[in-house]
Design an enzyme around this catalytic site. Structure first.
Site: not given
Length: 535
Positions: A194, A221, A224, A278, A360, A370, A397-399
């Protein structure tokens, strides 16, 4: 030819024993859950870098190469990718002719002496939006060349481009990873997720470079590009408000070009292995998706028998990596699942003792964001990975950062993988700080619907949270979590021990400071591989 010096097992074991008092091992677990709250002196997020930023601007002319990147093909071959020509964005765009410029890599084992040449392929892609107010895009010419006959562990110097114009790059250099074997490993593997293109991204990548990795694992990711106009750029603050008749969301594809330039100083000398997230879906006209991801990156898809960039595998010394796709069919009846079974069935753990998987979207996640989003994928695939004894799983995915105790089917299990979430590379969406077990933070079962696949949210059927959708305290399978931007470094020591270190961005300014650190220890005698999967 470079001689590979193997590190003596006895010496390494002595080092591990000498530091065991400071650095824990998974043999000391399972650990009591630890939460490091977000440091209020830090910012939750940061601004996107403008396209005029020096690290994003195009600095070559005509058909000279830029956005140069490496990717592993095999123990004896490497992919070299780059872009030439000018991308176009506007209502009317004219695609470039990929045959207008050649795809050549010249390389050798001495600086300035390129004794071998390989040719490759070139492609372009379009991002089309036939709706009023949305701009179309056509890429520069993207080149992919596989250079082979390389010696594991050796250093190579190379130039890429078209020698007939002439339009060749400056000289670059890379070192091949060691040959697969039980005592032969990359020195440092950087793990990032991410990422985006913010000021936090800059700190992350500068920190990665300072840690001198021999390869980069990018768990989805990337650029962006699909959020630049609405969050980072000067476009509409509310896309659906500005374009109420547009059935899909626009992505600002020049961000991909800026991302390639931003990353080039690192990934032109160490290979980067990617998997889609995603933010790579990028829907456009006629239902086309993932065009930038599929065209921009070379991965060993044919080499690993998958024949698709959405999932593949590769070896890096004595580590076998599974790169799985969370946004294509993963059900037991799917092509991906069938390929995964075959890939696992071919493994020889005496040659590649370590088995690492990456995708991801995390299966184990105690943050509100999420939460249980990819429970369907876990239900389909977890048993297969468990029975083949996957050692470590990386996701994004989870920041935020989270490391699990060894777990299988939500139960502590000494043979389960160590799941690690590193979706904190620095993107524009800010850091996640809310935990699902905190009062008022448990999401509704109707929340967190995935952008692909079904919804399998459910209450726990056993354990301390039986009958509940969320735990009322940090789950026992969550060993350590912290809301901060950063990246990880995996150093495989031998066939049994690997040192995992999570580096927070703020620690780049502190000497010998790390966020989370642990030796991950394999126990092949206890955790025997079982090729038979129970229905």
């Amino acid at each position: 030819m470079k001689t590979i010096v193997l590190r003596p097992l006895v010496f390494i074991t002595m080092i591990i024993w000498s530091v065991s008092g400071q650095i824990p091992t998974t043999l000391d677990g399972p650990f009591n859950p630890v939460t490091q709250k977000f440091d209020p002196s830090l910012r939750l997020g940061s601004d996107d870098l403008p396209m005029t930023h020096p690290r994003l601007k195009k600095n070559v002319t005509s058909y000279f190469p830029e956005q140069i990147a490496l990717a592993i093909s095999s123990a004896n071959s490497m992919w070299v990718s780059w872009v030439t020509g000018d991308a176009q964005i506007g209502k009317n765009v004219t695609p470039l002719d990929p045959s207008a410029v050649g795809s050549e890599v010249w390389y050798g084992e001495q600086s300035g002496n390129y004794w071998k040449k390989q040719n490759g392929v070139s492609v372009i892609y379009n991002q089309l939006y036939p709706f009023d107010g949305l701009l179309n895009y056509t890429s520069g010419i993207i080149h992919h060349v596989k250079i082979d006959g390389l010696e594991p562990g050796s250093t190579y110097y190379y130039k890429c481009g078209d020698s007939s114009i002439p339009a060749m790059s400056n000289e670059h250099v890379f070192e091949m990873l060691p040959l697969p074997g039980p005592e032969s490993y990359p020195q440092r593997i950087a793990v990032v997720g991410d990422l985006g293109l913010t000021t936090n991204t800059t700190t992350t990548i500068d920190h990665v470079v300072a840690n001198k990795p021999s390869m980069v694992l990018m768990v989805g990711d990337l650029s962006y590009a699909n959020q630049y106009l609405t969050t980072g750029g000067q476009g509409a603050p509310c896309f659906s408000c500005a374009f109420p008749d547009a059935p899909i969301r626009e992505t600002y594809q020049p961000r991909w070009d800026g991302w390639g330039r931003f990353m080039e100083p690192l990934i032109s000398r160490v290979p980067m292995m990617v998997i889609e997230g995603n933010h790579e879906i990028e829907p456009q006209a006629a239902g086309v998706t993932f065009e930038s991801y599929l065209k921009r990156f070379a991965v060993p898809s044919k080499e690993s028998g998958s024949n698709t960039n959405f999932y593949y595998s590769f070896d890096a010394g004595g580590v076998h990596f599974l790169m799985l796709g969370a946004y294509v069919d993963y059900n037991k009846t799917s092509a991906q699942y069938s390929w995964l079974q075959k890939d696992l069935g071919r493994l020889n753990r005496t040659v590649t003792p370590w088995l690492v998987a990456a995708w991801h979207s995390p299966w184990y996640n105690s943050y509100s964001s999420h939460y249980q989003e990819f429970e369907c994928m876990r239900l389909e695939m977890e048993q297969l990975l468990y029975q083949y004894r996957v050692d470590i799983v990386f996701s994004g995915h989870v920041h935020a950062y989270e490391r699990m105790n060894r777990v299988y089917n939500y139960s502590l299990d000494p043979c389960g993988p160590v799941y690690i979430t590193v979706g904190d590379g620095g993107n524009i969406e800010k850091i996640d700080v809310d935990h699902a077990d905190e009062p008022g933070k448990c999401p509704s079962p109707s929340d967190n619907v995935p952008e692909f696949g079904g919804v399998c949210h459910t209450n726990f059927t056993s354990g301390p949270a039986k009958g509940k959708f969320c735990w009322d305290k940090q789950p026992e399978w969550s060993a350590y979590r912290e809301s901060s931007f950063g990246h990880g470094i995996l150093e495989v020591v031998n066939s049994t021990y690997a040192l995992w270190t999570w580096h927070r961005n703020q620690d780049i300014y502190k000497k010998n400071s790390t966020g989370d650190q642990i030796y991950i220890v394999r126990q092949p005698e206890l955790c025997v591989v079982s090729a038979q999967v129970t229905p």
